[in-house]
Design an enzyme around this catalytic site. Structure first.
Site, PDB file in Angstrom:
ATOM      1  N   ASP A 189      54.524  29.959  77.258  1.00 30.28           N
ATOM      2  CA  ASP A 189      55.014  29.147  78.153  1.00 30.28           C
ATOM      3  C   ASP A 189      55.713  30.471  78.446  1.00 30.28           C
ATOM      4  O   ASP A 189      56.849  31.099  77.906  1.00 30.28           O
ATOM      5  CB  ASP A 189      56.010  28.188  76.918  1.00 30.28           C
ATOM      6  CG  ASP A 189      57.004  27.551  76.990  1.00 30.28           C
ATOM      7  OD1 ASP A 189      56.626  26.998  78.634  1.00 30.28           O
ATOM      8  OD2 ASP A 189      57.290  26.598  76.358  1.00 30.28           O
ATOM      9  N   GLY A 214      61.991  22.057  71.836  1.00 30.22           N
ATOM     10  CA  GLY A 214      61.493  22.902  70.508  1.00 30.22           C
ATOM     11  C   GLY A 214      62.463  22.320  69.144  1.00 30.22           C
ATOM     12  O   GLY A 214      62.669  22.328  67.931  1.00 30.22           O
ATOM     13  N   ARG A 260      58.735  12.954  78.761  1.00 32.35           N
ATOM     14  CA  ARG A 260      58.465  12.249  77.837  1.00 32.35           C
ATOM     15  C   ARG A 260      57.657  14.038  76.771  1.00 32.35           C
ATOM     16  O   ARG A 260      57.150  14.538  77.042  1.00 32.35           O
ATOM     17  CB  ARG A 260      57.139  11.752  77.646  1.00 32.35           C
ATOM     18  CG  ARG A 260      57.354  10.547  78.647  1.00 32.35           C
ATOM     19  CD  ARG A 260      55.727   9.370  79.179  1.00 32.35           C
ATOM     20  NE  ARG A 260      56.106   8.053  79.842  1.00 32.35           N
ATOM     21  CZ  ARG A 260      56.928   7.194  79.466  1.00 32.35           C
ATOM     22  NH1 ARG A 260      57.480   7.148  77.917  1.00 32.35           N
ATOM     23  NH2 ARG A 260      57.093   5.945  80.131  1.00 32.35           N
ATOM     24  N   ALA A 261      57.236  13.441  75.377  1.00 30.22           N
ATOM     25  CA  ALA A 261      56.832  14.520  74.474  1.00 30.22           C
ATOM     26  C   ALA A 261      55.470  14.561  74.532  1.00 30.22           C
ATOM     27  O   ALA A 261      54.753  14.104  75.292  1.00 30.22           O
ATOM     28  CB  ALA A 261      57.441  13.807  73.160  1.00 30.22           C
ATOM     29  N   THR A 304      63.217  12.934  76.165  1.00 33.20           N
ATOM     30  CA  THR A 304      64.213  12.036  76.254  1.00 33.20           C
ATOM     31  C   THR A 304      63.736  10.376  76.937  1.00 33.20           C
ATOM     32  O   THR A 304      64.684   9.811  77.258  1.00 33.20           O
ATOM     33  CB  THR A 304      65.587  13.267  77.342  1.00 33.20           C
ATOM     34  OG1 THR A 304      65.898  13.729  76.463  1.00 33.20           O
ATOM     35  CG2 THR A 304      66.660  12.335  77.947  1.00 33.20           C
ATOM     36  N   THR A 306      54.306  17.988  72.435  1.00 36.82           N
ATOM     37  CA  THR A 306      53.761  18.628  71.358  1.00 36.82           C
ATOM     38  C   THR A 306      54.495  17.793  70.767  1.00 36.82           C
ATOM     39  O   THR A 306      55.214  17.895  68.874  1.00 36.82           O
ATOM     40  CB  THR A 306      53.591  19.868  71.413  1.00 36.82           C
ATOM     41  OG1 THR A 306      54.812  20.623  71.375  1.00 36.82           O
ATOM     42  CG2 THR A 306      52.558  20.307  72.075  1.00 36.82           C
ATOM     43  N   SER A 307      55.822  16.978  71.084  1.00 37.96           N
ATOM     44  CA  SER A 307      57.541  16.623  70.006  1.00 37.96           C
ATOM     45  C   SER A 307      56.842  14.798  70.212  1.00 37.96           C
ATOM     46  O   SER A 307      56.466  14.467  70.368  1.00 37.96           O
ATOM     47  CB  SER A 307      58.486  17.384  70.658  1.00 37.96           C
ATOM     48  OG  SER A 307      58.960  16.068  71.878  1.00 37.96           O
ATOM     49  N   SER A 324      59.825  26.008  86.892  1.00 33.35           N
ATOM     50  CA  SER A 324      59.373  24.391  86.735  1.00 33.35           C
ATOM     51  C   SER A 324      60.853  23.837  86.748  1.00 33.35           C
ATOM     52  O   SER A 324      60.818  22.796  87.218  1.00 33.35           O
ATOM     53  CB  SER A 324      58.575  24.095  85.632  1.00 33.35           C
ATOM     54  OG  SER A 324      57.619  25.215  85.363  1.00 33.35           O
ATOM     55  N   LYS A 340      61.766  27.066  70.603  1.00 29.87           N
ATOM     56  CA  LYS A 340      61.294  28.034  71.098  1.00 29.87           C
ATOM     57  C   LYS A 340      61.740  29.353  71.507  1.00 29.87           C
ATOM     58  O   LYS A 340      60.530  29.586  71.733  1.00 29.87           O
ATOM     59  CB  LYS A 340      61.071  26.907  72.728  1.00 29.87           C
ATOM     60  CG  LYS A 340      59.799  25.693  72.816  1.00 29.87           C
ATOM     61  CD  LYS A 340      59.527  25.981  74.023  1.00 29.87           C
ATOM     62  CE  LYS A 340      58.286  24.341  74.054  1.00 29.87           C
ATOM     63  NZ  LYS A 340      58.993  24.086  75.588  1.00 29.87           N
TER      64      LYS A 340
END
Lengths: 492, 492
Positions: B252, B164, B191-192, B199, B194-195, B260, B284
């Site tokens: 979330d 976030g 991987r992204a 990394t 929604t961003s 997770s 977030k």
């Protein structure tokens, strides 16, 4: 991004577009995201699925639900429908505003929600329920969508039974009794979803049940009543879409039940409504307390919709009537209208009809209308108006030729007849698809039986279905026989 | 019922079968019901969709997810997976047993749940949460599915950031610092979604990030660390399927987040884990109280998994670092490793690495490892082991050629830099798909600026994307400038 649209013949319930994974990445679109699709002056919204096989890069496959779109289109990511925020609000146990519920109903009606979102909607209602005010707003929103019936009469009657009881085919008996007293009763009913027959399936044995709104109006204007399938008239089209998501989860949130039932009654133009709530161990409503709560909720919501309502709480622990399955139930219906038939089916129909008369301020007597033959005559009128044979006799209605008689196998008393299990046997025998398939019960709870006594007969139209039903029946205990002292339920 | 199976090339996530409405009626099957499909000795289960066009009567269209089935098959209605009852249990706010959660995870893993059911699962967790015990069982169940890494070292470190916050690319700095001290740190990243970059997207600028479990083991055995994409190694394959249903609902649930994250760490063989929880208005986690609760929940669950955990609560109100987008962040990472770079990014990385050393009982100093060049050397080793160029220099990493500078437009101070909004601008510019696209910030909150001062530069690889980002930016207020007295937040 510019793509070339191509139609693809998949009947998804949501308007879906399928694009190549590479294009989706380029767009930043993930499965279940929405895509805005622009072509000439028109804009469409589709739900994304991705593929590496079905379409090549640069192509957008468009399903039929979205509309006819081919050729060059411009696509971009579209925001989620606002309804998704409302679903989250309800999941967080906050109250929904009237406009939130209107938005939700509108988005469901237009197939704007994906299955994940519909599942969450149904889940939210099951988890946190709806207040009376929310239920009222939901009912109103569902009423505002779909077709409407209007009547010149000031009093228009209707009835609805909360399901779960096998047999229980009182509606085709009550409607002609009420119409015979001169009261308008435009009754729409459902087809079976998980049961061996719905009222519409049973009526389909006598006549057509699928009519347009205009045709329904004609039938009712001619006879005072009708007995048609609700799915044909689309009085509350959102309902079917919600039921589709409720079924896989086996949930039936009370607020949604009330909104679904009352929105249909309101759209049918009814203002005097009887709701029958059977309760019992194997019915949909399992306790008297839950039945009373539901009745109270119905009453409070109906009040705000200008519907005079009466709720009856009835015993639903075992099937009502002898027949289970379209033709077997149709035979019971005709027998009761003819003055005979299974006693409980007759008594329940008469009692409900009298309560409806009371609610309508009509001075009429159900027993008289039944015994005089007036109700049977009215039933034949309705059957004729719906394109059936008005002179149909009980012997014309033949249950399936393949039969298997289940006997008690031991001396004892009938401890229980389980609605759900007996329904499963009837469904495996072919009901409702095979109209002649089903069950005829020869016993009631509390009956004393001997080993060789017949408990019920399984009817099927096809030998394979009979075998399937009989095999299933061997593994369950649809009718439980026990010692008289087991009437104590259990000894531990 | 006997049908002829035919394969159909649709990539549905659930194993779907499509049959003609008439056959479905005959079977008593409704959309989203399950069908058992038998052929020779094998049995499959498919989710029903119906059509009147796509297939003719007698044919069963089978999607690729179900398997390769063609020719004569026997189909019958199958019961719902038991997981559906567990979802209902959670919706009714009852506790789930360990076996219930195992069943749920197994059914999700095998694609046995429909989208309606997955939506309800996510909804149930969002509505009623998970107890610590449930979270622990869920974590264990998710750990038991998928691949595992085992290490001979007794101490294996790991870290995770709750997302976030834009920029915030501390991981490619911390991992080489930790590995340079001789501590094993097998880091997998995402991987992204929604961003503008995850990394894994940033590391992909330097080297490959997609490896099998065996390859990851080799990289870590050679260098002591790795910086790979988690999706390649399938340490917790259920996670992606759950995320797919969480995304459309924008939820979330904390219990699911913990399960997770920790299941992936456990599967990676890590036993000393640092969890960074940034909080702030646009992150977030939005409040300090929520961050503390989440930290405590992580701690309690980790304890039962034999993971030593440390949680850090950090400021997440504005981006960390200057660059946002894969290449722009990669430049920041290299600059910090080289002893310079954005101060906050350096400070945060050093602080987190030191806490991780403390957790691992290792006597090492992050500042020293950074300033001596040991961390940079280790980073180059890892890049080489992952197939990249170890000699990469900052100037080799070129952000997009299309640029647009946003100026303050007025005198004042920087009141806020909103993570979510700035991320949206970067995504519209093309990040993460276009690695060179993104944002470079020239200001921090609290800075005094004059009208002509540069706030940030938008970078894009394509002119169209730059226009899109600039147009979007004109309608939002990613960086808010106000009068000094507005630092009071608001005057009402």
């Amino acid at each position: 991004m510019d793509l070339t649209a191509r139609e693809i013949d998949i009947a998804t319930p949501t308007p879906t577009v399928i694009l190549h994974t590479a294009d989706a990445e380029e767009l930043g679109a993930h499965p279940l995201d929405r895509l805005r699709i622009e072509q000439a002056e028109r804009t469409y919204t589709g739900v994304v699925e991705t593929t590496t096989e079905l379409v090549e890069e640069g192509v957008l496959a468009v399903t039929s639900r979205l509309g006819h779109v081919t050729g060059p289109v411009t696509v971009s990511l579209a925001p989620k429908p606002r309804s998704v925020a409302h679903i989250r609000t309800k999941l967080e146990d906050h109250e929904l505003e009237q406009s939130d519920l209107q938005q939700l109903v509108r988005d469901i009606d237009r197939n704007r929600l994906t299955d994940v979102e519909l599942g969450a909607y149904v889940a939210a209602l099951h988890a946190n329920g709806l207040s009376h005010e929310e239920t009222r707003h939901l009912t109103q929103a569902m009423t505002d969508i779909g077709e409407r019936l209007d009547w010149s009469e000031s009093v228009v009657a209707d009835k609805h039974s909360i399901g779960g009881v096998a047999g229980n085919r009182v509606t085709p008996i009550i409607v002609p009794i009420v119409a015979a007293a001169g009261v308008t009763i435009p009754k729409t009913s459902s087809r079976a979803i998980t049961s061996p027959a719905g009222t519409a399936d049973t009526m389909a044995v006598f006549c057509d049940v699928e009519f347009t709104t205009d045709e329904v109006r004609e039938v009712v204007e001619e006879t005072g009543g009708c007995l048609v399938w609700g799915g044909g008239v689309e009085l509350s089209p959102v309902d079917d879409k919600i039921i589709r998501a409720e079924n896989p989860l086996s949930v039936d949130p009370p607020g949604q039940v009330i909104a679904s039932v009352l929105s249909k009654k309101k759209s049918a133009g009814s203002n005097r409504v009887l709701i029958d709530i059977p309760y019992g161990e194997h019915a949909k409503v399992t306790s008297l307390v839950a039945a009373r709560d539901l009745a109270e909720d119905f009453r409070l919501v109906a009040e705000h919709l200008d519907i005079d309502i009466a709720c009856t709480i009835t015993r639903g622990g075992q099937p009502i009537g002898e027949g289970i399955g379209p033709i077997l139930e149709a035979r019971d219906v005709l027998a009761v209208l003819d003055g005979g038939g299974p006693l409980e089916l007759r008594l329940k129909s008469v009692r409900l009809a009298d309560i409806l008369f009371d609610l309508c301020d009509v001075d009429a007597d159900a027993t008289e209308l039944l015994d005089s033959g007036a109700a049977l005559e009215k039933f034949r009128e309705i059957v004729a108006a719906q394109g059936g044979d008005p002179d149909v006799a009980r012997d014309d209605l033949r249950p399936g030729e393949r039969r298997h008689v289940v006997t008690a196998g031991r001396d004892g008393i009938v401890l229980s007849i389980q609605n759900r299990t007996i329904s499963q046997v009837a469904r495996r025998a072919g009901a409702p698809r095979d109209a002649g398939a089903g069950i005829r019960l020869h016993c009631r709870e509390g009956d004393a039986v001997e080993a060789e006594d017949e408990l019920f007969t399984v009817y099927a139209e096809k030998a394979g279905k009979l075998t399937e039903a009989v095999e299933y029946n061997a593994g369950v205990e649809a009718v439980r026989i026990g010692d008289p002292d087991e009437a104590l339920i259990e000894r531990r």
